[in-house]
Each structure stands twice: as structure tokens, then as C-alpha cells.
Design an enzyme around this catalytic site. Structure first.
Site, PDB file in Angstrom:
ATOM      1  N   ASP A  93     -40.579  99.743  20.480  1.00  0.00           N
ATOM      2  CA  ASP A  93     -40.302 100.316  21.799  1.00  0.00           C
ATOM      3  C   ASP A  93     -40.026 101.797  21.575  1.00  0.00           C
ATOM      4  OD1 ASP A  93     -39.611 100.447  24.593  1.00  0.00           O
ATOM      5  OD2 ASP A  93     -37.533 100.621  23.912  1.00  0.00           O
TER       6      ASP A  93
ATOM      7  N   ASP B  74     -34.083  98.193  22.343  1.00  0.00           N
ATOM      8  CA  ASP B  74     -32.653  98.418  22.550  1.00  0.00           C
ATOM      9  C   ASP B  74     -32.198  98.089  23.967  1.00  0.00           C
ATOM     10  OD1 ASP B  74     -33.863 100.477  23.916  1.00  0.00           O
ATOM     11  OD2 ASP B  74     -32.519 102.046  23.183  1.00  0.00           O
TER      12      ASP B  74
ATOM     13  N   ASP C  89     -36.378  94.710  26.783  1.00  0.00           N
ATOM     14  CA  ASP C  89     -36.979  94.292  25.508  1.00  0.00           C
ATOM     15  C   ASP C  89     -36.586  92.872  25.104  1.00  0.00           C
ATOM     16  OD1 ASP C  89     -38.118  96.873  25.082  1.00  0.00           O
ATOM     17  OD2 ASP C  89     -36.158  97.582  24.426  1.00  0.00           O
TER      18      ASP C  89
END
Length: 791
Positions: A299, A534, A538
Site C-alpha cells: 500500500d 496501515d 487494507d
């Protein structure tokens, strides 16, 4: 928290009263096993029970010297317990530091407490990214939206209003609220349902699975073979004590008692080593899983970038005044939850006005926008341009394209005279301005990405941000094929994403559900997938991946489902985890085969001697020089040597080839010695001495092979162990019931045999390798993997 609330919460006396009534939340479930379970699992094993029974039989014979193996077993137990407790203390300490705090209102003021300090009727403050740890009822809300997928399996966003119930195990994806606690501890919803347990990810690595399969097979064969051997020897008229000692030697030889110990020590040692580098490891198996990762999905925010954003410029659109725009942005941002974007926007903006708020909609990953409705001032909305407007004027789109081409993040601002209803965009909205912001690349990101590229690990970037912007950030970070990107908002949610996995490296505007589907598509292609993230967006992907990594600054919910937490938020720490995992797996793979040599030849000999009318060629004590000097001691050296090469596929095959090669080689030599003994009338002591000597030679030949490349330290170790092995046979021959090997009659027999070991071992290894690979090919034609064969 931007909503006004006047209730003072519980008083200190009320909290004490509830604690005394037992209405206190339970401790968060620890990541490690309890001390009781550590002792139980290390002591109460099937193999320990078998060894205990064997020891009783040996005591019955009065041959106490053959109880030497019991000392080794007890040492293994204590070493295993000590090492796991040592790792447990380290992990528990890090877990405590990393444990999420809860904000409560007590005595009319906010305070942060541990989750286990919550009591019934506490007034709890929850915000975006929080994982709800108790059940409660919403007292006051500012657009609270939760995801209950960990409880229900459904990932739909659920809007919560006043008097709505919230359940433990869910997490906040948008908004904030004051929640009154209704159920704590075992009374909470998450504690009562079974689904949570069902949805837990399998934490066993291939290494652990393989070892469990080996243990499972041995558990079924040791006792029946031992009983059959005992009955056969008794029926042959062999003296009872000799039968017991022979069967004891056969059964103890079948047990790879140090294999599980050395594996646990190696993994626990790696946990301790990583903890010193501020990496929290939640499961032992995850160390190997990350080491096996061949595709890493990142990410952008929080991994490649450090989460900080710098405001580059703000421009107006149409006839909207710049001062009025900044005034609206400033007041809106102040009314919403603080995040990296709002922090960047506040820089250089005027002080917010005291406009009266009618409605706020907090940002969520699904909407990609947030907004505030004010009395007499209309509604201000900000977010991704393409998610707010279906059609954007060409001149504005050109500005957006130029900005994203430079890697900047573009935020659109819109205004409407209407009030936001049901968290949906008003119909009458118009574009009033754009802001350009720039992400800050982590300084260690480039080196880490270069390392993974060198190690043959593919990188995919999956982000909720604009695909062009992510592409440029990837370029700055040194990602290959950064120009192969796709806007996933243009892809239908129901579409098969396997059509895109090989075409693109960068995936932008990805929804949380699409992230999960992408991970699954990569796994379906045969990849071992790692995922870093984080945020709450996600979580679904983190749970779907084979191995998940979260930064310490990530949301509570993301850290809750991860396998690793990088406590110093240092992306570079992943290199240490991968290298450590490779070292453990590569080394254990080598030493495991050495432990199983004894198991292979002991089982084969036991089966053969069921049909031979003579005593088993070993006593338990005679195996001690082989098991300690040829297996146990060197395995501790080899298990911790630097070995960072990529993990070879098919772990079971890599263990089986050397184990079966050496094991069968031992059996061949022992049968040859028995035949020679019958021809030349060797004594039982001479036969036992020759059997131990040749068995040791084969084990040291295998040890030499698995120890390659031989450096100075390994060379000294091998020479020292071989010397000690010979000295043991010479010096302690009376205790071990051996004959003198320093005699011409003995040397004439064993010297030619020893010289033939290396070529014979190599030839047998080629045959075993050929047979096993043919077997694997056959299984693969049937659609099975070798290590998945049912036992």
C-alpha cells in the site's frame, strides 16, 4: 472529536464498584502460549511418553547405563521450555508496548486506559481506525460507520446512529462516536461467536506442516513395529533382557527427539533477534511465510511514503473567490477528524470560522470524499475529483492530469447550497477549487525495494489513490514498470481480476474489496503473497494474504490482523525478517534430514529384524555417540549459520532425499556386516562395534554433504566431532560394550568398508533422487503436490 458532549462519564467510585462486581473487561488475548501450556506441550508429548515406557523396561533389565538417552530427553525438554519462555517474555513485552489504548470519559475528562481496564457503563470515545473491543450503544455520533466483516463475514459499510448497537470485533472505518459500554469480557459478542475462530488464518508454515506430517506418520508406526519386533525376538528364544534392550534401541532410534526442539529453538531465537530490531512477530509460522514470499503487495501510504503530505498549491475554479475557498476549507477541515491530508491543508490557511455545523460526513475509503453542511453557508465537500464529479471540464482535467503526472495528489473542493443527507452527495454541487499535495517518500524505501528485486520478489503497488499519482511515486521510489498502471474504479466489482494481475504493476483507486480480490487472484496464480498496509481499508487484503505486515503507526484494526508489526515503522526492517526466515528454513531443512537418518534406518532395521532370528544389532547406549556427535551437537551449529539464499521449493523432498539415502546406506552396511559375521563367526560385540562404526561414518558423510560450503569453522567442527566419535569408541568401549577397534583383525574388516561409504552413499542418493522425483511427477499428473500428499 468534533462533536460536543456534556456527560461526565463514570466517577472513580463507580468504576471501583463495577470492578468489585466483576464487570471489568478481560485481558486482551496474548499472542503467546501460557506458561502452563508451554510446560504441558513440551513435557506431555507422545514421544516423551514412549521414551518413559522404554526407560521403565530398561530399568527392569538392570542395565542402567542404557538409560543415558533419558538425560538427553530431559535436557531437550528443559532447553525447549527455557527458549520458548525467553521468546514469550520478549514478545509479551513488545505486545504490551504495542497494545492499543482506549479513550474514555471519567470524572468529566478524557483519559487513555488499557482495554482490560474498561468496565460496564464506561463512556468510550471511538474514532476512525479503532477496533472496538467491547459491546456498546451509541450515545452521540459524528457519521460513525463500521465494518463488521470479522464477525459476520460481510464487508458492507454499516452506518450507526444514536442508540445503534456496536459489537466487539468490528472496526471503525469512518466517523467517530461516544459509546456506552454494555457488555465486557466473556459477555461481549466476539467472545460468544464461533465464526471468529473459523475465520482465523492458518498460521502453520510449510516447515511446521511438514514436520507435523512426519511426526504423525511416526506416531502410527513406532509402537506397532516395536511390539512386532518384541514378539518376534521373544519367539526366537532370545534372552528376555536382550530383547528389551534391542527393542528399546530400535524404538528410541525411530524417534527424532531433537528435531522439534531444534526447530522451536531456531524459530524462537529468530523471534528474539527480530524483537531487538523492533519487529513484533505474532506467530512463529509467519517468519517462514514471509521468507517464502515471491510477490509483495505494497500500500503506498505508510509503506513507500511515510504518511506525511506537503501542500503544494490551492487554486480556484470558476468565479469562486480564493479567500472564500480557503475560509471554507479551513472551517471544514477543523470540523472533521484530523488526518495527514487535513494537517497539510491547515498549513497557510486562515483560522476557521464559527459556522454552525448541521451535518458532517467523515472520509471513508469506499466514498473517497468527506463533507460538512453548515447553517446559511451550504455544504463543502472535498475528495477525489472522479468520485465527486462524473464529468469534469476538459480544462480542469488538464490541470489534474499535469499535476498527477508529477506525482502530486489532487483534491477537489465542491460546494452546494443543499444539506448532505444519508451520507450521499447533494445533487446541486459545483467545483470550486483544487489543491495539489505531495507525498514524502520513506528514505529507506528505495533500498528495501532494490533488495526485494535482487531476491526475485515481484512488487505490486495497490493503493486507493489516483493511479497516475501512485505511478509517479513508484517511479521516485525506484519501482520497475511504474508506467504499467490501471485505475480500478473503472473496473466492475464483479469482474475477474485475474485478467489484470499480469498486465499491471500499479493498481490505483482500489476499493477495500478489490484489494482482497487482487490478493486472492495472485495466490490463485501460485504466488506466496505478502501484503503491507496501515489503514482500515487494507484489513481485508491483510487477512487474505499469506503474510501481512503493518507499521506501528497504522490503525489498531490493521495491527490486530497482521502477522508482523514494525514497531519503529521502519520499512527497512522487512529485510531482516526475510533474511532471518530464510536462514531458519534453509538450516532446519538441512538438519531435519540429519535427524531423520536415524529414524529411517531404525524403522527399516526393525522391520527387517522382525523376520531375522537374531538380536537387534544395537543397545540404546551404543546409539549415543551417533545421535549426539553425528546429529545433535552439529545441528545446533548448523541451525544458526548464515544461510540467506532463496528457499528451495518442496521442503519434504529436500528433507527426504538425504534422509533416505543415508538411512538405506546404513541398512545395507549393517546387513553386509551381519552376513560377514555369519560367514566369519563374528561375536555379537564385534558386530555391534562394526555397525556403530559404519553407521557413524555414513552419518558423518551426510553431515559433510549438508554442511557445504565448508568454511573454516564448519571444517573445524567436522574434524572435532569425528575425532570425538573415534575417541568415544576407543576410550569408552567397555561401557558401550564394544571391542577394540585398534586391532589388525578389526581394521582389515572396517577400513575397506569405510573407504567405500562415500561412493556407495552418492550412488544410493542418485537412485533415491530419481525415484522420488518420478513419484512427484506422477503425483503432479494427478493434480497433487508432494507435500500435500495425505498420510
Amino acid at each position: 472529536m468534533n462533536i460536543e458532549f456534556t456527560q461526565e462519564g463514570l466517577s472513580t467510585k463507580e468504576v471501583i464498584d463495577r470492578v468489585q462486581r466483576g464487570e471489568k473487561n478481560s485481558f486482551v488475548k496474548p499472542l503467546t502460549r501460557s506458561y502452563k501450556k508451554i510446560f504441558k506441550d513440551n513435557i506431555c508429548t507422545l514421544f516423551n511418553f514412549i521414551n518413559f515406557v522404554i526407560a521403565i523396561f530398561i530399568i527392569y533389565t538392570g542395565s542402567y547405563k542404557n538409560l543415558l538417552f533419558v538425560g538427553v530427553i530431559i535436557s531437550n525438554i528443559f532447553i525447549g521450555i527455557f527458549q520458548e519462555i525467553r521468546a514469550k517474555k520478549r514478545v509479551d513485552k513488545l505486545s504490551l508496548l504495542n497494545q492499543a489504548k482506549v479513550i474514555v470519559i471519567r470524572d468529566n475528562k478524557e483519559s487513555k486506559i488499557d482495554q482490560n481496564e474498561l468496565v460496564k457503563d464506561d463512556l468510550m470515545v471511538i474514532t476512525r481506525g479503532s477496533q472496538i473491543c467491547v459491546d456498546g450503544i451509541v450515545i452521540k455520533t459524528d457519521g460513525l460507520e463500521v465494518d463488521e466483516s470479522q464477525l459476520t463475514g460481510e464487508s458492507d459499510v454499516i452506518l450507526k446512529n444514536v442508540n445503534s448497537n456496536v459489537m466487539s470485533g468490528s472496526y471503525v472505518i469512518s466517523g467517530s462516536a461516544y459509546v456506552k459500554v454494555t457488555n465486557v469480557g466473556e459477555e461481549s459478542y466476539a467472545s460468544k461467536i464461533v465464526m471468529e475462530a473459523k475465520k482465523e488464518k492458518d498460521i502453520d508454515s510449510e516447515l511446521i506442516k511438514t514436520l507435523k506430517k512426519i511426526i504423525k506418520v511416526l506416531a502410527f508406526v513406532i509402537v506397532p513395529i516395536g511390539i512386532a519386533l518384541a514378539l518376534s525376538k521373544s519367539a526366537s528364544g532370545i534372552e528376555k533382557n536382550e530383547v528389551i534392550l534391542g527393542v528399546s534401541a530400535a524404538m528410541t532410534g525411530m524417534i527424532p527427539e531433537g528435531l522439534i526442539l531444534i526447530t522451536s529453538i531456531a524459530l524462537a531465537g529468530e523471534v528474539i533477534k527480530l524483537s531487538k530490531k523492533k519487529v513484533l512477530v505474532k506467530t512463529l509460522g509467519s517468519i517462514e511465510n514471509l521468507a517464502r514470499v515471491d510477490l509483495l503487495c505494497l500500500d503506498k501510504t505508510g509503506t513507500i511514503t511515510d504518511g506525511n503530505i506537503k501542500l503544494v498549491d490551492i487554486i480556484t475554479c470558476g468565479d469562486f473567490e480564493l479567500d472564500k475557498l480557503k475560509e471554507g476549507i479551513s472551517t471544514s477541515v477543523e470540523s472533521l477528524e484530523e488526518n495527514a491530508t487535513s494537517k497539510a491543508l491547515k498549513v497557510g490557511l486562515p483560522s476557521p470560522n464559527n459556522w454552525k455545523i448541521i451535518k458532517t460526513v467523515q472520509f471513508s475509503s469506499a466514498r473517497k470524499w468527506s463533507g460538512v453542511s453548515f447553517e446559511n453557508e451550504g455544504s463543502y465537500i472535498m475528495g477525489a475529483p472522479e468520485f465527486i464529479f462524473k464529468n469534469i471540464p476538459s480544462n480542469i482535467q488538464n490541470i489534474i492530469n499535469q499535476s498527477t503526472a508529477k506525482g502530486e495528489r489532487v483534491l477537489a473542493f465542491a460546494h452546494s447550497n443543499d444539506t448532505i443527507v444519508d451520507n450521499k452527495l447533494p445533487k446541486d454541487i459545483k467545483l470550486i477549487g483544487l489543491s495539489m499535495m505531495e507525498d514524502t517518500i520513506r528514505k529507506e524505501a528505495s533500498n528495501t525495494l532494490k533488495y526485494f528485486k535482487k531476491q526475485g520478489v515481484s512488487i505490486k503497488i495497490i493503493s486507493g489513490d489516483n493511479a497516475k499519482t501512485v505511478s509517479q511515486i513508484a517511479k521516485r521510489a525506484g519501482v520497475d514498470n511504474f508506467d504499467k498502471y490501471i485505475d480500478m474504479s473503472t473496473v466492475c466489482e464483479e469482474e475477474d481480476l485475474s485478467n489484470y494481475t499480469n498486465k499491471y504493476e500499479i493498481f490505483g483507486r482500489v476499493s477495500p474489496e478489490q484489494k482482497k480480490k487482487l490478493i486472492k487472484a495472485f495466490k490463485d496464480e501460485g504466488h506466496t503473497v505478502g501484503m503491507t498496509g496501515d489503514g482500515v481499508n487494507d484489513i481485508l487484503a491483510l487477512k487474505e494474504s499469506d503474510c501481512s505486515i503493518v507499521m506501528a503507526e497504522g490503525s489498531d484494526a490493521a495491527k490486530g490482523v497482521s502477522d508482523f508489526v514494525l514497531l519503529d515503522s521502519n520499512f527497512d526492517s522487512m529485510i531482516d525478517v526475510v533474511m532471518g526466515g530464510r536462514r531458519v528454513v534453509n538450516n532446519i531443512q538441512q538438519v531435519a534430514s540429519q535427524y531423520l537418518i536415524k529414524t529411517v534406518y531404525s524403522i527399516l532395521l526393525a522391520v527387517i529384524f522382525i523376520f531375522i532370528g537374531r538380536s537387534y544389532p544395537f543397545h540404546p547406549i551404543q546409539l549415543t555417540p551417533i545421535t549426539s556427535l553425528g546429529v545433535g551437537i552439529p545441528s545446533f551449529f548448523l541451525a544458526f549459520r548464515p544461510n540467506y539464499s532463496r528457499i528451495k521449493e518442496n521442503l519434504l523432498l529436500n528433507i527426504s532425499i538425504p534422509a533416505f539415502s543415508a538411512g538405506i546406506c546404513v541398512v545395507i552396511y549393517i546387513i553386509l556386516i551381519l552376513i560377514m559375521g555369519n560367514i566369519f563367526s563374528f561375536s555379537n560385540q564385534m558386530i555391534s562395534t562394526l555397525c556403530v562404526l559404519l553407521t557413524g561414518t555414513v552419518c558423518f558423510t551426510s553431515l559433510w554433504r549438508i554442511s557445504r560450503p565448508i568454511d573454516k569453522k564448519i571444517g573445524i567442527m567436522l574434524i572435532t566431532l569425528i575425532t570425538l566419535f573415534i575417541l568415544t569408541i576407543v576410550v569408552f568401549r567397555d561401557i558401550l560394550s564394544f571391542v577394540n577397534i585398534i586391532s589388525l583383525n578389526m581394521m582389515i574388516v572396517y577400513v575397506p568398508l569405510i573407504l567405500s561409504v562415500i561412493p556407495v552413499y552418492n550412488y544410493i542418493r542418485k537412485i533415491i533422487n530419481y525415484i522420488l522425483r518420478k513419484y512427484i511427477k506422477y503425483k503432479e499428473m494427478k493434480g497433487e503436490k508432494f507435500y500435500n500428499i495425505k498420510v
